[in-house]
Design a protein around this motif. Sequence first.
Motif, PDB file in Angstrom:
ATOM      1  N   GLY A  18      50.129  73.303  74.624  1.00  0.00           N
ATOM      2  CA  GLY A  18      50.046  73.034  73.177  1.00  0.00           C
ATOM      3  C   GLY A  18      49.188  72.290  72.544  1.00  0.00           C
ATOM      4  N   ASN A  19      48.800  71.060  73.945  1.00  0.00           N
ATOM      5  CA  ASN A  19      47.741  69.923  72.808  1.00  0.00           C
ATOM      6  C   ASN A  19      46.268  70.266  73.485  1.00  0.00           C
ATOM      7  N   LEU A  20      46.281  72.000  74.598  1.00  0.00           N
ATOM      8  CA  LEU A  20      45.361  72.093  74.745  1.00  0.00           C
ATOM      9  C   LEU A  20      44.159  73.430  74.163  1.00  0.00           C
ATOM     10  N   ARG A  34      44.558  60.328  67.336  1.00  0.00           N
ATOM     11  CA  ARG A  34      43.452  59.391  67.669  1.00  0.00           C
ATOM     12  C   ARG A  34      42.547  59.611  68.946  1.00  0.00           C
ATOM     13  N   LEU A  35      42.790  59.988  70.143  1.00  0.00           N
ATOM     14  CA  LEU A  35      43.032  60.194  71.731  1.00  0.00           C
ATOM     15  C   LEU A  35      43.256  61.650  71.817  1.00  0.00           C
ATOM     16  N   PHE A  59      51.654  64.183  76.962  1.00  0.00           N
ATOM     17  CA  PHE A  59      51.988  63.634  75.428  1.00  0.00           C
ATOM     18  C   PHE A  59      52.638  64.418  74.730  1.00  0.00           C
ATOM     19  N   PRO A  60      53.446  64.097  73.871  1.00  0.00           N
ATOM     20  CA  PRO A  60      54.031  65.015  73.020  1.00  0.00           C
ATOM     21  C   PRO A  60      53.209  65.249  71.951  1.00  0.00           C
ATOM     22  N   GLU A  61      53.875  66.716  71.773  1.00  0.00           N
ATOM     23  CA  GLU A  61      52.647  67.931  71.175  1.00  0.00           C
ATOM     24  C   GLU A  61      52.053  67.152  69.719  1.00  0.00           C
ATOM     25  N   THR A  62      51.127  67.747  69.448  1.00  0.00           N
ATOM     26  CA  THR A  62      50.133  66.427  68.456  1.00  0.00           C
ATOM     27  C   THR A  62      49.350  67.779  67.187  1.00  0.00           C
ATOM     28  N   ALA A  63      49.725  67.858  66.172  1.00  0.00           N
ATOM     29  CA  ALA A  63      48.976  68.837  65.637  1.00  0.00           C
ATOM     30  C   ALA A  63      47.342  68.540  64.948  1.00  0.00           C
TER      31      ALA A  63
END
Length: 78
Positions: A18-20, A34-35, A59-63
């Motif tokens: 989900g972060n890709l 921010r990263l 890392f936890p999913e980031t929107a």
Amino acid sequence: MHENNRFACPMRPAALAGNLCVGESYRFTVLTDRLIRLEHDPSGKFEDRASQSVFFRDFPETAFSVEKRGGKLTLETE
């Protein structure tokens, strides 16, 4: 512990799906709002190996949102 492994560190180099944001020759991994990790390979082949700066990429999913318009990609976080 075996002597050759005394400096081994636990690692989780693969990011959450989900972060890709993946294209033909690029991969963006949104680690936090921010990263962002940027990768480019003309063949589109990427490896999930740890680097010295980030051992844990799960890392936890980031929107975030992605927009493709006019040959331009915009990835936006909070």
